[in-house]
Design a protein around this motif. Structure first.
Motif, PDB file in Angstrom:
ATOM      1  N   GLY A   7       0.817  -1.214   0.000  1.00  0.00           N
ATOM      2  CA  GLY A   7       0.000   0.000   0.000  1.00  0.00           C
ATOM      3  C   GLY A   7       0.845   1.256   0.000  1.00  0.00           C
ATOM      4  N   ALA A   8       1.916   1.256   0.788  1.00  0.00           N
ATOM      5  CA  ALA A   8       2.802   2.422   0.836  1.00  0.00           C
ATOM      6  C   ALA A   8       3.520   2.613  -0.490  1.00  0.00           C
ATOM      7  CB  ALA A   8       3.813   2.254   1.969  1.00  0.00           C
ATOM      8  N   GLN A   9       3.961   1.509  -1.117  1.00  0.00           N
ATOM      9  CA  GLN A   9       4.628   1.618  -2.416  1.00  0.00           C
ATOM     10  C   GLN A   9       3.692   2.194  -3.468  1.00  0.00           C
ATOM     11  OE1 GLN A   9       6.796  -1.999  -3.629  1.00  0.00           O
ATOM     12  NE2 GLN A   9       6.760  -2.653  -1.488  1.00  0.00           N
ATOM     13  N   ALA A  10       2.451   1.705  -3.479  1.00  0.00           N
ATOM     14  CA  ALA A  10       1.476   2.197  -4.460  1.00  0.00           C
ATOM     15  C   ALA A  10       1.181   3.674  -4.241  1.00  0.00           C
ATOM     16  CB  ALA A  10       0.193   1.372  -4.361  1.00  0.00           C
ATOM     17  N   ALA A  11       0.968   4.073  -2.976  1.00  0.00           N
ATOM     18  CA  ALA A  11       0.679   5.474  -2.683  1.00  0.00           C
ATOM     19  C   ALA A  11       1.872   6.367  -3.020  1.00  0.00           C
ATOM     20  CB  ALA A  11       0.301   5.623  -1.209  1.00  0.00           C
ATOM     21  N   LEU A  12       3.078   5.871  -2.755  1.00  0.00           N
ATOM     22  CA  LEU A  12       4.279   6.654  -3.070  1.00  0.00           C
ATOM     23  C   LEU A  12       4.420   6.865  -4.571  1.00  0.00           C
ATOM     24  CD1 LEU A  12       6.828   8.008  -1.979  1.00  0.00           C
ATOM     25  CD2 LEU A  12       7.996   5.797  -2.162  1.00  0.00           C
ATOM     26  N   ALA A 426       1.339   4.592   4.385  1.00  0.00           N
ATOM     27  CA  ALA A 426       0.384   4.569   3.267  1.00  0.00           C
ATOM     28  C   ALA A 426      -0.745   5.566   3.492  1.00  0.00           C
ATOM     29  CB  ALA A 426      -0.176   3.161   3.083  1.00  0.00           C
ATOM     30  N   LEU A 427      -1.277   5.614   4.715  1.00  0.00           N
ATOM     31  CA  LEU A 427      -2.358   6.547   5.028  1.00  0.00           C
ATOM     32  C   LEU A 427      -1.876   7.988   4.893  1.00  0.00           C
ATOM     33  CD1 LEU A 427      -5.202   7.143   6.070  1.00  0.00           C
ATOM     34  CD2 LEU A 427      -4.318   6.906   8.408  1.00  0.00           C
ATOM     35  N   GLY A 428      -0.647   8.262   5.358  1.00  0.00           N
ATOM     36  CA  GLY A 428      -0.111   9.607   5.241  1.00  0.00           C
ATOM     37  C   GLY A 428       0.027  10.052   3.803  1.00  0.00           C
ATOM     38  N   LEU A 429       0.524   9.167   2.944  1.00  0.00           N
ATOM     39  CA  LEU A 429       0.655   9.500   1.529  1.00  0.00           C
ATOM     40  C   LEU A 429      -0.710   9.700   0.875  1.00  0.00           C
ATOM     41  CD1 LEU A 429       3.515   7.009   0.604  1.00  0.00           C
ATOM     42  CD2 LEU A 429       3.666   9.513   0.557  1.00  0.00           C
ATOM     43  N   MET A 430      -1.691   8.887   1.291  1.00  0.00           N
ATOM     44  CA  MET A 430      -3.039   9.026   0.731  1.00  0.00           C
ATOM     45  C   MET A 430      -3.664  10.357   1.119  1.00  0.00           C
ATOM     46  SD  MET A 430      -4.429   5.122   1.273  1.00  0.00           S
ATOM     47  CE  MET A 430      -6.122   5.553   0.898  1.00  0.00           C
ATOM     48  N   ALA A 458      -4.925  -1.171  -8.263  1.00  0.00           N
ATOM     49  CA  ALA A 458      -5.258  -2.515  -8.746  1.00  0.00           C
ATOM     50  C   ALA A 458      -4.176  -3.522  -8.354  1.00  0.00           C
ATOM     51  CB  ALA A 458      -5.441  -2.493 -10.264  1.00  0.00           C
ATOM     52  N   TRP A 459      -2.906  -3.090  -8.372  1.00  0.00           N
ATOM     53  CA  TRP A 459      -1.800  -3.973  -7.982  1.00  0.00           C
ATOM     54  C   TRP A 459      -1.916  -4.368  -6.513  1.00  0.00           C
ATOM     55  CZ3 TRP A 459       2.694  -2.411  -4.942  1.00  0.00           C
ATOM     56  CH2 TRP A 459       3.639  -3.421  -4.817  1.00  0.00           C
ATOM     57  N   VAL A 460      -2.255  -3.401  -5.663  1.00  0.00           N
ATOM     58  CA  VAL A 460      -2.437  -3.706  -4.237  1.00  0.00           C
ATOM     59  C   VAL A 460      -3.619  -4.649  -4.041  1.00  0.00           C
ATOM     60  CG1 VAL A 460      -2.962  -2.715  -1.971  1.00  0.00           C
ATOM     61  CG2 VAL A 460      -1.420  -1.518  -3.525  1.00  0.00           C
ATOM     62  N   ALA A 461      -4.693  -4.442  -4.823  1.00  0.00           N
ATOM     63  CA  ALA A 461      -5.914  -5.232  -4.636  1.00  0.00           C
ATOM     64  C   ALA A 461      -5.759  -6.664  -5.132  1.00  0.00           C
ATOM     65  CB  ALA A 461      -7.083  -4.564  -5.368  1.00  0.00           C
ATOM     66  N   ALA A 462      -5.148  -6.862  -6.308  1.00  0.00           N
ATOM     67  CA  ALA A 462      -5.168  -8.209  -6.902  1.00  0.00           C
ATOM     68  C   ALA A 462      -3.917  -8.558  -7.688  1.00  0.00           C
ATOM     69  CB  ALA A 462      -6.404  -8.361  -7.787  1.00  0.00           C
TER      70      ALA A 462
END
Length: 678
Positions: A7-12, A426-430, A458-462
């Motif tokens: 999640g953090a990677q995706a948000a970053l 992840a929450l902070g980046l979001m 989508a990558w985080v989800a599936a």
């Protein structure tokens, strides 16, 4: 160094891409606004290809259309020429056989209202369309389901096709059918059959897959052929699930018949609703809409009894007696019954509704206008075009300045750093991303940011497969020239889904905590789920007139029910052993809800969110009738111009958005189920 979570990677990634787009906007404006020179004439290509194919099969289609005209006319003539006491008696007798006294009274009162409304003939024409389209849909859907069960190799493509058919907006079906079959009621009949076939196919396939292996083995051991095994053992064993498909098929056909009235020109209820809405005769429009609701409730309740495992058998002699009374009344009072159109008992009520509505809107004009303007200027408009453009002296009383933008980003960064310091990177980046989206506006988002953000989510989800599919599908919208309209659709449906999540989740929570609240909410949810989409437009138009705010309210009214139901269901289905363990550990009611019930209910709540998203996209196209922009408007305009290319391209773009949202939410729900060991 601690490894970043997915999640953090995706948000970053999304934050970096978004920041680069904003920083480089001055030197590389193509990063924000996709250049028109890069747009492919995909709509023209699709239109040319589809029109070539439609012209190729047009003679056969017109012959099939002419063939279907006769059973439709026969059904319409039979229903209209049969004396109304006999039809009401037959429906009441059927209600008695299926559900006893309660359902018999429901049929009697419901059809009595239809008669008194003055829309008996139009109602019978609507039922004639349903009566012909449903068997066709059952045949098509049942055949597809059986084929997918018998040939596993085609099961995947069939399910993908059914997904597409159910996510493509209903109006998008009508444009190619209009070219293929011409203007008239047969188009509505065929559109209804196509739209209603997927639920039947899904339930037939699901039912056959759930047949117990012992039953299949017994059929094989008895020496039956494959057809005998299928039709004498497996299909009867899957009967309950198949009847669920029949119920959903009936409801889908009725819903689509109303929508198809836009191009059908048939004297049915759908046409009456549309005509009276256009004339601003809201009393009559509401009256015609109530006729649709009654048909939907009766069809839903009666066909729903066929899905029950054990149905109480009611004395058939009572049904025959009711039918006999109908015959007797028809014979004795043949000359004095009069035409069904003469019974217009509710016309004065409709006139009073119009008068009362005029008086209400006049008396409360200031309050209604203030409500609409406040939501538009302070919520919807900033979401659409961003604070940078929405905050004006005319609306907010002051102008938005670069210093305010800097302050907004600084506040977002400070809050994000606080979350990151507490271990929630992840929450902070979001939060930082949300600040940027609020400042920019959803319809103004840079296209690389949308592609990167959606792909990362989508990558985080599936995983990588869904991420790649998401980016590829969104790119097709981008290069087709429909990107701006897609973002407008995303903005309005997203705002409605967010409102449904907050309001529906709160109502679902209250319903889970209080049985009394659920007893009040449940019948309202039942009613909202049986109302065809068209009818949702009437009450909001009556009060707020045409506009984006009315469309916003209509989408919420239609899409909120799944969120309420699934939230309540998830919170009340927590296993007893988990409740006992939490109680034994001394948990309070709030701790029980927060730490036990809510985590266990997460998959169910996510499924409700999934259904809410799909419902919002479905309603978005209908809402185009009352003033939305975006893909829904494009589909509706394409229908009026018979522009097959634009209609299919815009419909496909909306289906892509719905499909991506569906798969992402399903991915998160599946992840939660795995985490809970379900």
């Amino acid at each position: 160094m601690t490894q970043l979570t997915k999640g953090a990677q995706a948000a970053l990634l999304a934050a970096i891409v978004g920041a680069l787009c904003l920083l480089l906007e001055g030197v590389a404006p193509w990063l924000v606004q996709f250049p028109k020179a890069w747009v492919l004439p995909a709509t023209d290509w699709v239109g040319a290809g589809v029109e070539w194919f439609l012209l190729l099969i047009k003679p056969a289609a017109r012959a099939f259309s002419a063939l279907l005209f006769y059973p439709m006319e026969a059904a319409s003539a039979a229903l209209n020429q049969t004396p109304w006491p006999l039809l009401i008696a037959a429906a009441t007798a059927l209600g008695w056989m299926l559900g006893g006294l309660r359902m018999a009274l429901m049929a009697l009162v419901g059809l009595g209202f239809v008669l008194a409304s003055g829309y008996w003939s139009e109602g019978m024409n609507t039922l004639a369309l349903v009566a012909v389209s449903v068997p066709l849909a059952l045949l098509i859907g049942g055949g597809i389901g059986i084929l997918a069960n018998e040939y596993p190799r085609i099961r995947g493509p069939v399910q993908a096709t059914l997904d597409v058919m159910q996510t493509v907006p209903t109006f998008a079906y009508l444009t190619p059918l209009l070219v293929l079959f011409g203007f008239g009621p047969v188009v509505g009949l065929i559109a209804s059959a196509i739209y209603a076939a997927p639920p039947m196919a899904r339930n037939v396939l699901l039912g056959l897959q759930r047949v117990e292996p012992e039953i299949k083995e017994a059929a094989v051991m008895s020496g039956g052929t494959r057809l005998q095994q299928l039709f004498q053992c497996e299909i009867p064993s899957a009967g309950r699930q198949i009847m669920v498909g029949v119920n959903q098929c009936l409801m889908a056909a009725l819903s689509m018949v109303i929508i198809a009235a836009v191009i059908g020109g048939f004297d049915d209820i759908g046409w009456e609703v549309l005509l009276t809405m256009r004339k601003a005769q809201f009393g009559q429009s509401l009256l015609a809409g109530l006729v649709i609701v009654i048909f939907a409730i009766l069809i839903d309740r009666m066909s729903g009894t066929l899905t029950e495992d054990r149905r109480h058998r009611h004395d058939p002699r009572v049904a025959w007696a009711i039918l006999g009374l109908g015959v007797l009344a028809s014979v004795l009072f043949w000359g004095s019954l009069g035409s069904a159109e003469d019974y217009t008992l509710f016309n004065p009520v409709a006139d009073r509704v119009d008068a009362g509505l005029s008086a209400f809107t006049t008396a409360n004009a200031a309050a209604l206008t203030a409500l609409k303007n406040n939501v538009m200027f302070y919520v919807l408009l900033p979401l659409r075009i961003g604070l940078d453009q929405a905050v004006l002296p005319f609306t907010w009383g002051f102008a938005w300045t670069p210093a305010m933008s800097a302050a907004l980003f600084a506040a977002g960064a400070a809050l994000g750093l606080l979350c990151a310091w507490r271990g929630h990177l992840a929450l902070g980046l979001m939060i930082l991303i949300a600040a940027g989206m609020l400042e920019t506006g959803i319809s103004q988002l840079p296209w690389p940011f949308v592609l990167a953000g959606a792909g990362a989510l989508a990558w985080v989800a599936a995983g990588r497969g869904l991420a790649l599919l998401t980016v590829v599908l969104l790119t097709t919208i981008l290069v087709s020239g429909l990107w701006e309209r897609a973002l407008l659709s995303l903005y309005l449906s997203g705002a409605a889904v967010f409102a449904c999540t907050l309001l529906g989740g709160g109502i679902g929570l209250a319903s889970a905590l209080s049985p009394t609240v659920w007893r009040v909410v449940r019948p309202i949810c039942d009613m909202l789920q049986t109302i065809p989409l068209f009818v949702f437009l009437i009450p909001v138009l009556m009060v707020f007139q045409i506009g984006e705010f009315s469309a916003f309210l209509a989408i919420i009214a239609y899409a909120i029910v799944p969120m309420i139901r699934y939230t309540r269901h998830g919170l009340t289905e927590t296993p007893a052993e988990m409740i006992e363990a939490a109680t034994a550990s001394g948990a309070t009611r709030w701790q029980m809800l927060r730490d036990v019930r809510a985590p266990y209910a997460a998959p169910s709540i996510l499924l409700g969110l999934n259904q809410t998203i799909l419902y919002a996209f479905a309603m978005l196209v209908i809402a185009a009738l009352i003033g939305t922009t975006g893909l829904g408007q494009s589909i509706y305009l394409a229908l009026g111009k018979a522009d097959v290319g634009l209609g299919i391209s815009a419909g496909a773009a909306m289906a892509i958005l719905a499909l991506i949202a569906d798969r992402i939410v399903q991915g998160f729900a599946e992840d939660r189920r795995r985490a809970l060991g379900l």
